[in-house]
Design a protein around this motif. Structure first.
Motif, short mmCIF file in Angstrom:
data_model
loop_
_atom_site.label_atom_id
_atom_site.label_comp_id
_atom_site.label_asym_id
_atom_site.label_seq_id
_atom_site.Cartn_x
_atom_site.Cartn_y
_atom_site.Cartn_z
N ARG A 77 0.82 -1.22 0.00
CA ARG A 77 0.00 0.00 0.00
C ARG A 77 0.85 1.26 0.00
O ARG A 77 0.53 2.24 -0.67
N ALA A 78 1.94 1.24 0.74
CA ALA A 78 2.78 2.44 0.85
C ALA A 78 3.40 2.85 -0.47
O ALA A 78 3.74 4.03 -0.67
N ALA A 79 3.57 1.91 -1.40
CA ALA A 79 4.22 2.22 -2.68
C ALA A 79 3.28 2.87 -3.68
O ALA A 79 3.73 3.42 -4.69
N LEU A 80 1.97 2.83 -3.43
CA LEU A 80 0.99 3.35 -4.39
C LEU A 80 0.89 4.87 -4.32
O LEU A 80 1.04 5.48 -3.25
N THR A 81 0.62 5.47 -5.47
CA THR A 81 0.20 6.87 -5.49
C THR A 81 -1.22 6.95 -4.93
O THR A 81 -1.88 5.92 -4.73
N PRO A 82 -1.72 8.16 -4.66
CA PRO A 82 -3.07 8.26 -4.08
C PRO A 82 -4.15 7.56 -4.90
O PRO A 82 -5.11 7.03 -4.33
N GLU A 83 -4.00 7.53 -6.21
CA GLU A 83 -4.98 6.86 -7.07
C GLU A 83 -4.45 5.53 -7.60
O GLU A 83 -5.04 4.94 -8.51
N GLY A 84 -3.36 5.06 -7.05
CA GLY A 84 -2.73 3.86 -7.56
C GLY A 84 -3.56 2.60 -7.34
O GLY A 84 -4.38 2.53 -6.42
N ARG A 85 -3.31 1.60 -8.18
CA ARG A 85 -4.05 0.34 -8.13
C ARG A 85 -3.07 -0.83 -8.09
O ARG A 85 -1.94 -0.73 -8.56
N ILE A 86 -3.56 -1.93 -7.56
CA ILE A 86 -2.86 -3.21 -7.64
C ILE A 86 -3.66 -4.12 -8.55
O ILE A 86 -4.88 -4.29 -8.36
N ALA A 87 -3.01 -4.68 -9.55
CA ALA A 87 -3.66 -5.64 -10.46
C ALA A 87 -3.11 -7.03 -10.16
O ALA A 87 -1.89 -7.21 -10.08
N VAL A 88 -4.00 -7.98 -9.99
CA VAL A 88 -3.60 -9.36 -9.71
C VAL A 88 -4.22 -10.27 -10.75
O VAL A 88 -5.44 -10.20 -11.02
N THR A 89 -3.40 -11.11 -11.37
CA THR A 89 -3.90 -12.09 -12.33
C THR A 89 -3.29 -13.44 -12.02
O THR A 89 -2.10 -13.55 -11.69
N HIS A 90 -4.15 -14.46 -12.08
CA HIS A 90 -3.72 -15.82 -11.77
C HIS A 90 -4.79 -16.76 -12.31
O HIS A 90 -5.84 -16.32 -12.79
N LEU A 91 -4.52 -18.04 -12.23
CA LEU A 91 -5.54 -19.02 -12.60
C LEU A 91 -6.78 -18.82 -11.73
O LEU A 91 -6.67 -18.48 -10.54
N ARG A 92 -7.94 -19.08 -12.28
CA ARG A 92 -9.18 -18.78 -11.56
C ARG A 92 -9.28 -19.53 -10.23
O ARG A 92 -9.87 -19.03 -9.28
N ALA A 93 -8.71 -20.72 -10.18
CA ALA A 93 -8.77 -21.49 -8.92
C ALA A 93 -8.04 -20.79 -7.79
O ALA A 93 -8.28 -21.07 -6.61
N MET A 94 -7.13 -19.86 -8.13
CA MET A 94 -6.34 -19.16 -7.13
C MET A 94 -7.00 -17.85 -6.67
O MET A 94 -6.44 -17.13 -5.83
#
Length: 209
Positions: A156-173
Motif C-alpha cells: 500500500r505504501a508504494a501506491l500513489t493516491p490513485e494507484g491500483r494493484i492488479a492481480v492475475t492468476h488461474l481462476r482457482a487461485m
C-alpha cells in the motif's frame, strides 16, 4: 629384455604423437539451467500465450504513457516488455524478483529498454519506493508469498493516491487472494473476466483505511 623395453618406449612415443595430432574438440556451449516457477517469455509457447492473452491483459490494465509500474515477481519478464511499451519513454517499469539467475536473464532481455529497472527484492518485502506507483502488477505470483496479507499491506505504501494493484492468476487461485486483499484493507474496484483461464482484478485501499 632390452629389445622389449625399446619397443615399449617406441610405442609410447608413437601414442604421444597420435594424441598430439588428434583434433581438439571445443566444449559444447553451456545450456542455461532450467528454471521453474518463473513464468515464460512471450513467443516461446503458443499455447501458453493463448491462455495468458498478454495483449488483452495489458490493454485491460489501462496504463498511460509516463506512468510508473511495478512488475512484482516478474520472473523472466513475461509482461515486462509490454509494460515498457505501455509506459513509454517518459514512464518507468520496475521488475522485481528474488532469484539472482532469473534477474540476470531478465536484465539481458531488457538491456536495451531504458525505462526498465530490474531489481532484486527480499521474499517478503516489495522493495518499492513509497508513493510512486500508479500500478503494481502481481502475475501468477501471490501463491509464492509466505503471508499474502502482510505483503499486500506493505504494498500500500508504494501506491500513489490513485494507484491500483492488479492481480492475475488461474481462476482457482482467486479465493485466497480475495480473502487476503480484504484482510489487508483493500476493495476490489474492478475485474476483467474475459481471459480464458485467468482472473484479473484490481485492488485499491478501502476508503476507511
Amino acid at each position: 629384455m632390452v629389445a622389449t623395453g625399446a619397443c615399449r618406449s617406441e610405442g609410447s612415443k608413437e601414442e604421444r604423437r597420435e594424441a598430439a595430432r588428434a583434433p581438439v574438440q571445443a566444449p559444447a556451449p553451456e545450456q542455461p539451467a532450467p528454471l521453474h516457477g518463473v513464468g515464460g517469455v512471450e513467443g516461446d509457447d503458443a499455447a501458453y500465450d493463448r491462455s495468458r492473452q498478454p495483449a488483452r491483459v495489458i490493454a485491460a490494465l489501462g496504463i498511460t504513457p509516463g506512468q510508473h509500474v511495478a512488475d512484482i515477481g516478474a520472473g523472466l519478464g513475461y509482461f515486462t516488455p509490454r509494460l515498457s511499451d505501455a509506459v513509454g519513454p517518459t514512464g518507468q517499469v520496475v521488475s522485481t524478483d528474488i532469484d539472482d539467475e532469473v534477474l540476470r536473464r531478465l536484465r539481458a532481455r531488457v538491456s536495451e529498454r531504458k525505462n526498465v529497472v530490474v531489481r532484486k527484492a527480499a521474499p517478503d518485502e516489495p522493495g518499492l519506493e513509497a508513493g510512486t506507483y500508479n500500478l503494481i502488477l502481481l502475475s501468477e505470483v501471490d501463491h509464492f508469498l509466505s503471508d499474502r496479507v502482510a505483503f499486500l499491506t506493505r504494498l500500500r505504501a508504494a501506491l500513489t493516491p490513485e494507484g491500483r494493484i492488479a492481480v492475475t492468476h488461474l481462476r482457482a487461485m482467486r479465493p485466497p487472494l480475495v480473502a487476503a486483499a480484504q484482510a489487508a484493507g483493500y476493495a476490489i474496484v474492478s475485474e476483467d473476466t474475459s481471459l480464458p483461464d485467468h482472473y484479473l482484478l484490481f485492488l485499491q485501499p478501502a476508503a476507511s483505511q
